[in-house]
Design an enzyme around this catalytic site. Structure first.
Site, PDB file in Angstrom:
ATOM      1  N   HIS A  24       0.921  -1.419  -0.372  1.00 58.87           N
ATOM      2  CA  HIS A  24      -0.105  -0.293   0.046  1.00 58.87           C
ATOM      3  C   HIS A  24       1.007   1.418   0.088  1.00 58.87           C
ATOM      4  O   HIS A  24       0.105   2.222   0.856  1.00 58.87           O
ATOM      5  CB  HIS A  24      -1.022   0.033   0.845  1.00 58.87           C
ATOM      6  CG  HIS A  24      -0.383  -0.315   2.634  1.00 58.87           C
ATOM      7  ND1 HIS A  24       0.561   0.471   3.105  1.00 58.87           N
ATOM      8  CD2 HIS A  24      -1.586  -0.682   3.612  1.00 58.87           C
ATOM      9  CE1 HIS A  24       0.058  -0.012   4.349  1.00 58.87           C
ATOM     10  NE2 HIS A  24      -0.380  -0.406   4.854  1.00 58.87           N
ATOM     11  N   HIS A  78      -7.028  -8.733  14.143  1.00 61.81           N
ATOM     12  CA  HIS A  78      -6.959  -7.392  13.150  1.00 61.81           C
ATOM     13  C   HIS A  78      -7.515  -7.642  11.594  1.00 61.81           C
ATOM     14  O   HIS A  78      -7.268  -8.737  10.972  1.00 61.81           O
ATOM     15  CB  HIS A  78      -5.129  -7.319  12.876  1.00 61.81           C
ATOM     16  CG  HIS A  78      -5.119  -5.863  12.317  1.00 61.81           C
ATOM     17  ND1 HIS A  78      -6.059  -4.535  12.076  1.00 61.81           N
ATOM     18  CD2 HIS A  78      -4.040  -5.616  11.868  1.00 61.81           C
ATOM     19  CE1 HIS A  78      -5.695  -4.228  11.132  1.00 61.81           C
ATOM     20  NE2 HIS A  78      -4.302  -4.154  11.281  1.00 61.81           N
ATOM     21  N   ASP A  82      -4.740  -7.197   4.642  1.00 58.36           N
ATOM     22  CA  ASP A  82      -3.324  -8.318   4.330  1.00 58.36           C
ATOM     23  C   ASP A  82      -3.179  -9.697   5.591  1.00 58.36           C
ATOM     24  O   ASP A  82      -2.720 -10.566   5.700  1.00 58.36           O
ATOM     25  CB  ASP A  82      -1.805  -7.580   4.107  1.00 58.36           C
ATOM     26  CG  ASP A  82      -1.903  -6.722   5.672  1.00 58.36           C
ATOM     27  OD1 ASP A  82      -2.907  -6.199   6.085  1.00 58.36           O
ATOM     28  OD2 ASP A  82      -1.144  -6.675   6.539  1.00 58.36           O
ATOM     29  N   HIS A 145      -2.363  -0.980  14.476  1.00 53.13           N
ATOM     30  CA  HIS A 145      -2.741   0.401  14.327  1.00 53.13           C
ATOM     31  C   HIS A 145      -3.904   0.766  14.190  1.00 53.13           C
ATOM     32  O   HIS A 145      -4.275   1.828  12.714  1.00 53.13           O
ATOM     33  CB  HIS A 145      -1.118   1.091  13.657  1.00 53.13           C
ATOM     34  CG  HIS A 145      -1.670   0.083  12.304  1.00 53.13           C
ATOM     35  ND1 HIS A 145      -1.644   0.241  10.982  1.00 53.13           N
ATOM     36  CD2 HIS A 145      -1.338  -1.608  12.547  1.00 53.13           C
ATOM     37  CE1 HIS A 145      -1.689  -0.556   9.684  1.00 53.13           C
ATOM     38  NE2 HIS A 145      -1.834  -1.346  10.138  1.00 53.13           N
ATOM     39  N   ASP A 164       0.588  -6.076  14.096  1.00 56.97           N
ATOM     40  CA  ASP A 164       1.271  -6.144  13.808  1.00 56.97           C
ATOM     41  C   ASP A 164       2.632  -5.922  14.252  1.00 56.97           C
ATOM     42  O   ASP A 164       3.789  -5.687  13.847  1.00 56.97           O
ATOM     43  CB  ASP A 164       1.026  -4.969  12.612  1.00 56.97           C
ATOM     44  CG  ASP A 164      -0.136  -5.107  11.475  1.00 56.97           C
ATOM     45  OD1 ASP A 164      -0.065  -5.706  10.908  1.00 56.97           O
ATOM     46  OD2 ASP A 164      -1.098  -4.392  11.519  1.00 56.97           O
ATOM     47  N   TYR A 196       9.712  -0.836   9.679  1.00 57.88           N
ATOM     48  CA  TYR A 196       8.127  -0.919  10.162  1.00 57.88           C
ATOM     49  C   TYR A 196       7.904  -0.052  11.453  1.00 57.88           C
ATOM     50  O   TYR A 196       6.664   1.125  11.042  1.00 57.88           O
ATOM     51  CB  TYR A 196       7.916  -2.111  10.257  1.00 57.88           C
ATOM     52  CG  TYR A 196       6.620  -3.032  10.302  1.00 57.88           C
ATOM     53  CD1 TYR A 196       6.805  -3.822   9.478  1.00 57.88           C
ATOM     54  CD2 TYR A 196       6.095  -2.215  11.564  1.00 57.88           C
ATOM     55  CE1 TYR A 196       4.848  -4.503   9.180  1.00 57.88           C
ATOM     56  CE2 TYR A 196       4.808  -3.316  12.060  1.00 57.88           C
ATOM     57  CZ  TYR A 196       3.974  -4.146  10.356  1.00 57.88           C
ATOM     58  OH  TYR A 196       3.258  -4.278  10.786  1.00 57.88           O
ATOM     59  N   HIS A 229       3.972 -10.492  11.284  1.00 63.09           N
ATOM     60  CA  HIS A 229       4.882 -10.025   9.744  1.00 63.09           C
ATOM     61  C   HIS A 229       6.433 -10.426   9.499  1.00 63.09           C
ATOM     62  O   HIS A 229       6.761  -9.605  10.884  1.00 63.09           O
ATOM     63  CB  HIS A 229       4.945  -8.527   9.185  1.00 63.09           C
ATOM     64  CG  HIS A 229       3.528  -8.135   8.783  1.00 63.09           C
ATOM     65  ND1 HIS A 229       2.405  -8.656   7.203  1.00 63.09           N
ATOM     66  CD2 HIS A 229       2.547  -6.694   9.197  1.00 63.09           C
ATOM     67  CE1 HIS A 229       1.828  -8.051   6.980  1.00 63.09           C
ATOM     68  NE2 HIS A 229       1.607  -7.347   8.326  1.00 63.09           N
TER      69      HIS A 229
HETATM   70 FE1  FEO Z   1      -2.547  -3.140   9.824  1.00 57.88          FE
HETATM   71 FE2  FEO Z   1      -0.676  -6.505   8.456  1.00 57.88          FE
HETATM   72  O1  FEO Z   1      -1.920  -4.945   8.687  1.00 57.88           O
END
Ligand code: FEO
Length: 405
Positions: A24, A78, A82, A145, A164, A196, A229
């Protein structure tokens, strides 16, 4: 791929995205992973799903441990695309599973899917779910977030599924921090954490401090942090906790980034004597040209340094568009505890430097004024002024940096 065991009965079943370079708008040179986790207990539980395009991969990984139809509980920490867009493919295989989600998560999820056909249970901080030998504890982390964000703590194993937070955009053949530092390096892992944080979590420093304090107050022992991630922190989870606390408390390097763009190299010409002046004050300096650098890398370099010199030529009485775009992007990230100044070349009316300071003021940055402007092309005298400006800015940056030591 197949599942990877984190601890006895807890498996990573996620997907590796080697190819993504535009997340994004955030440039992900190292790719990323979409991590999700499967717990084999009396009641089989899946923590998070993955991006839609990778749903078949996570299903295959789940199948390497158990048939997906046996999953009884699905926790959605979340709802961002993704992590949650693979949900309906999984629900199609286990339609009677119950989904555990925050209240805001449920409201958001119904914008993506018809959830009326699914069993949904809204959870809040402190709620627990017993799945047999294990108990899951839910911790809401709103605005870390997204408003819906939460984490799940596996009590008996001291594992925090952190969503995240504490993640990094790294696609790797290995899953754990100790493996990664052996085959690549700790410096690369650290860099990915900062990248990140700078691009995603910079606005939420105060919330991060509050949430970490809340976790500490609850007395949760954390042996492993498993984000959604990148690399899983199993050898030293405290390292990433401390990195987050340091960044949230405003700690960074005593260094200066010169972030600029240029039309006919005049503004660029100014960067060399500026850099020399900074170096002669004993401060590390990095020079970044915006048109040659992905925006998210420039944001990371800004965040890595205590001071930032923004350079822009004047175009139509305004900043050069890439510089304006950078500052606009930065303003959205609500940077704190950084000092800034501006410089640039102009042909007739000027305006870029003034505009840059207006942006600094909107962001509430510490400012070193006045900025430095050069008509058309720096003369030898102008170069000397640039050198002195660099020195003075470095002195001011060193003084300001002391507040955070
Ligand atoms: Fe807030 Fe990895 O999505």
């Amino acid at each position: 791929m197949k599942a990877v065991e984190l601890k006895n009965g807890i498996f990573w079943v996620g997907a590796i995205d080697w190819a993504v370079r535009d997340f994004h708008g955030y440039v992900t040179q190292r790719g990323t992973t979409y991590n999700n986790y499967l717990i084999m207990d009396n009641e089989i539980t899946l923590l998070d799903t993955v991006k839609y395009d990778f749903a078949d991969i996570t299903i295959k990984n789940i199948r390497s441990v158990v048939e997906p139809s046996k999953i009884k509980h699905i926790v959605i920490n979340h709802i961002e695309n993704d992590h949650a867009t693979g949900l309906d493919k999984i629900m199609a295989l286990t339609p009677d599973a119950t989904i555990y989600i925050s209240e805001k998560g449920k409201k958001g999820l119904e914008r993506f899917f018809d959830i009326s056909k699914w069993n949904m249970k809204v959870v809040k901080t402190g709620d627990t779910l017993n799945i047999g030998k294990r108990t899951l504890l839910f911790l809401e982390t709103p605005m870390l977030h997204w408003p819906d964000s939460m984490m799940t703590y596996i009590k008996e194993d001291n594992v925090l599924i952190s969503q995240d937070a504490f993640g990094q955009h790294i696609a790797s053949a290995v899953r754990f921090d100790d493996e990664f530092v052996t085959c690549q390096s700790m410096a690369e892992l650290d860099d990915a954490v900062v990248d990140y944080y700078a691009n995603i979590l910079m606005p939420f420093g105060q919330l991060i401090k509050t949430k970490i304090a809340e976790i500490q107050k609850m007395g949760l022992k954390i042996d492993m942090i498993a984000p959604d991630h990148g690399i899983i922190w199993r050898s030293n989870p405290n390292k990433v906790l401390q990195m987050y606390l340091d960044m949230a408390n405003g700690r960074t390097n005593l260094s200066i980034s010169i972030i600029y763009d240029t039309m006919w190299h005049s503004t660029e010409h100014m960067t060399l004597p500026l850099m020399e002046g900074i170096k002669d004050e004993g401060v590390v300096c990095k020079v970044i040209k915006l048109r040659s650098t992905p925006m998210s890398d420039a944001i990371k370099e800004f965040w890595h340094s205590r001071g930032c010199l923004i350079g822009s030529p004047t175009l139509n009485n305004l900043m050069y568009p890439t510089v304006a775009e950078f500052l606009y992007h930065l303003r959205g990230l609500k940077p704190k505890n950084r000092i800034a100044a501006a410089f640039g070349s102009y042909g007739w009316g000027g305006g870029a430097v003034k505009e840059a300071y207006e942006e600094f003021k909107r962001m509430g940055l510490e400012i070193f004024e006045p900025g430095l402007q050069v008509l058309y092309r720096a003369s030898s005298e102008d170069e000397e002024k640039c050198y002195e400006f660099g020195r003075e800015f470095a002195k001011k940056t060193k003084e300001y940096h002391k507040k955070f030591e």
